[in-house]
Design a protein around this motif. Structure first.
Motif, PDB file in Angstrom:
ATOM      1  N   VAL A  47       0.841  -1.209   0.000  1.00  0.00           N
ATOM      2  CA  VAL A  47       0.000   0.000   0.000  1.00  0.00           C
ATOM      3  C   VAL A  47       0.870   1.251   0.000  1.00  0.00           C
ATOM      4  O   VAL A  47       0.595   2.209  -0.736  1.00  0.00           O
ATOM      5  N   PHE A  48       1.922   1.256   0.801  1.00  0.00           N
ATOM      6  CA  PHE A  48       2.811   2.419   0.839  1.00  0.00           C
ATOM      7  C   PHE A  48       3.520   2.601  -0.500  1.00  0.00           C
ATOM      8  O   PHE A  48       3.629   3.726  -1.013  1.00  0.00           O
ATOM      9  N   LYS A  85       3.826   5.596  -5.814  1.00  0.00           N
ATOM     10  CA  LYS A  85       3.597   5.606  -7.258  1.00  0.00           C
ATOM     11  C   LYS A  85       2.472   6.576  -7.610  1.00  0.00           C
ATOM     12  O   LYS A  85       2.586   7.367  -8.568  1.00  0.00           O
ATOM     13  N   ASN A  86       1.401   6.551  -6.824  1.00  0.00           N
ATOM     14  CA  ASN A  86       0.258   7.434  -7.093  1.00  0.00           C
ATOM     15  C   ASN A  86       0.642   8.902  -6.991  1.00  0.00           C
ATOM     16  O   ASN A  86       0.236   9.718  -7.825  1.00  0.00           O
ATOM     17  N   ILE A  87       1.411   9.251  -5.960  1.00  0.00           N
ATOM     18  CA  ILE A  87       1.719  10.672  -5.765  1.00  0.00           C
ATOM     19  C   ILE A  87       2.658  11.181  -6.850  1.00  0.00           C
ATOM     20  O   ILE A  87       2.552  12.337  -7.279  1.00  0.00           O
ATOM     21  N   PHE A  88       3.560  10.326  -7.337  1.00  0.00           N
ATOM     22  CA  PHE A  88       4.446  10.767  -8.416  1.00  0.00           C
ATOM     23  C   PHE A  88       3.668  10.913  -9.720  1.00  0.00           C
ATOM     24  O   PHE A  88       3.930  11.840 -10.504  1.00  0.00           O
ATOM     25  N   ILE A  89       2.697  10.035  -9.949  1.00  0.00           N
ATOM     26  CA  ILE A  89       1.819  10.207 -11.120  1.00  0.00           C
ATOM     27  C   ILE A  89       1.048  11.520 -11.003  1.00  0.00           C
ATOM     28  O   ILE A  89       0.939  12.284 -11.972  1.00  0.00           O
ATOM     29  N   PHE A 111       2.535  17.385  -3.405  1.00  0.00           N
ATOM     30  CA  PHE A 111       2.978  16.279  -2.562  1.00  0.00           C
ATOM     31  C   PHE A 111       2.124  16.157  -1.295  1.00  0.00           C
ATOM     32  O   PHE A 111       2.112  15.098  -0.663  1.00  0.00           O
ATOM     33  N   LYS A 112       1.423  17.215  -0.923  1.00  0.00           N
ATOM     34  CA  LYS A 112       0.605  17.186   0.290  1.00  0.00           C
ATOM     35  C   LYS A 112      -0.839  16.745   0.015  1.00  0.00           C
ATOM     36  O   LYS A 112      -1.713  16.924   0.856  1.00  0.00           O
ATOM     37  N   LEU A 113      -1.092  16.160  -1.147  1.00  0.00           N
ATOM     38  CA  LEU A 113      -2.453  15.764  -1.529  1.00  0.00           C
ATOM     39  C   LEU A 113      -3.065  14.819  -0.504  1.00  0.00           C
ATOM     40  O   LEU A 113      -2.514  13.769  -0.211  1.00  0.00           O
ATOM     41  N   ASN A 128      -6.870   1.092  -3.927  1.00  0.00           N
ATOM     42  CA  ASN A 128      -5.730   1.940  -3.529  1.00  0.00           C
ATOM     43  C   ASN A 128      -5.156   2.759  -4.685  1.00  0.00           C
ATOM     44  O   ASN A 128      -4.018   3.229  -4.604  1.00  0.00           O
ATOM     45  N   SER A 129      -5.939   2.954  -5.738  1.00  0.00           N
ATOM     46  CA  SER A 129      -5.429   3.681  -6.899  1.00  0.00           C
ATOM     47  C   SER A 129      -5.297   5.176  -6.641  1.00  0.00           C
ATOM     48  O   SER A 129      -4.634   5.878  -7.416  1.00  0.00           O
ATOM     49  N   THR A 130      -5.930   5.694  -5.586  1.00  0.00           N
ATOM     50  CA  THR A 130      -5.784   7.119  -5.243  1.00  0.00           C
ATOM     51  C   THR A 130      -5.221   7.310  -3.835  1.00  0.00           C
ATOM     52  O   THR A 130      -5.290   8.413  -3.290  1.00  0.00           O
ATOM     53  N   MET A 131      -4.700   6.249  -3.259  1.00  0.00           N
ATOM     54  CA  MET A 131      -4.061   6.370  -1.946  1.00  0.00           C
ATOM     55  C   MET A 131      -2.772   7.187  -2.081  1.00  0.00           C
ATOM     56  O   MET A 131      -1.962   6.937  -2.975  1.00  0.00           O
TER      57      MET A 131
END
Length: 291
Positions: A66-67, A72-76, A227-229, A243-246
């Protein structure tokens, strides 16, 4: 002279002391505590039982799917939202930079999403993007496009949040770009007009180079905010589907306050803080090389 300088320094530090106390209490001290807790098994409900466990949290962290997915999600998100949001902000600034009727109305309209709460924005778009009876799908059906799942699809959810975030934040960068555009001397454009330059050449060889300091400022502030999303995925998808938007900040919040695993959440905070620091240093060096 030394006594005078000492007195002046004391006066200066006395004026700075309230800000320094707040900075130390709510920023520096929590950061140091997070580093300490990262090496413990601190559980929120039994703080007296915490013990030092070394690098166990970090070993578990790099084996946590999950982490890793949240990184990966935040970099996308960062890679997608920065060009879209900055490009939209620059386009809006160019539109309202010229003297036209109704410019004040458009300035207020473009900036109004910025002053609204992110929770309100997220709830609004949650209804608009509803797969069954949302207005966006109703419009798509009118033009012959099949209804889209948007936030309920693992393939579309993050990109939908990218669009919503760019729409909400572009108005703030628009005002900064507008200030930069209005600081460019009109004589530069007049000279290029005499030389036979067209609008595209003016934009490419005058506007963009003279907006570089403003663009660097906007890029840095947008990067930090990206990055603070946390609010948009928390309200719109709860980190799903699958977990695609975690995001790391949301996962840290869930681990620390829902699961009450303060030690593990602190380890995530330390690792994510280091990653943000590395990215910020790289961006700063690239900006200096460009200058």
């Amino acid at each position: 002279m030394k006594r005078i300088n000492l007195k002046e320094n004391l006066v200066a530090y006395s004026f700075m002391s309230p800000a320094l106390i707040l900075l130390g209490t709510f920023l520096l001290l929590p950061a140091l505590m997070a580093v300490y807790y990262a090496f413990t098994d601190y559980y929120l409900l039994t703080p007296q039982d915490k013990k030092f466990i070394g690098l166990e949290n970090f070993v578990q962290l790099f084996n946590d799917p999950v982490f890793l997915q949240s990184l990966k999600n935040i970099f996308i998100f960062v890679i997608c939202v920065i060009p879209i949001q900055v490009g939209a902000a620059l386009g809006l600034a160019l539109l309202i930079n010229k003297n036209r009727r109704g410019n004040l109305f458009f300035k207020v309209a473009y900036f109004s999403p910025v002053v609204l709460s992110l929770v309100v924005i997220s709830v609004l778009w949650l209804y608009l993007l509803n797969p069954s009876d949302g207005m966006i799908n109703a419009i798509l059906e009118k033009v012959g496009i099949e209804p889209q799942p948007f936030l309920t699809s693992p393939d579309q959810a993050m990109y939908t949040i990218v669009f919503v975030s760019a729409w909400q934040g572009a108005g703030y960068q628009m005002l900064i770009f507008l200030a930069g555009l209005q600081n460019i001397p009109s004589s530069v454009y007049e000279a290029s007009k005499i030389d036979g330059a067209n609008n595209w050449q003016n934009f490419l060889h005058i506007t963009l180079p003279l907006l570089k300091p403003t663009s660097i400022l906007i890029m840095i502030t947008t990067l930090i905010a990206a990055f603070k999303l946390i609010i948009q995925p928390m309200v719109m998808t709860q980190g799903g589907p699958m977990n695609s938007t975690m995001t790391p900040v949301y996962y840290i919040y869930q681990t620390g306050f829902s699961d009450r695993l303060i030690g593990y959440a602190s380890a995530m905070t330390v690792v994510f803080g280091i990653l943000i620091g590395i990215v910020t240093i790289i961006q700063s060096r690239i900006s200096k090389e460009d200058e």
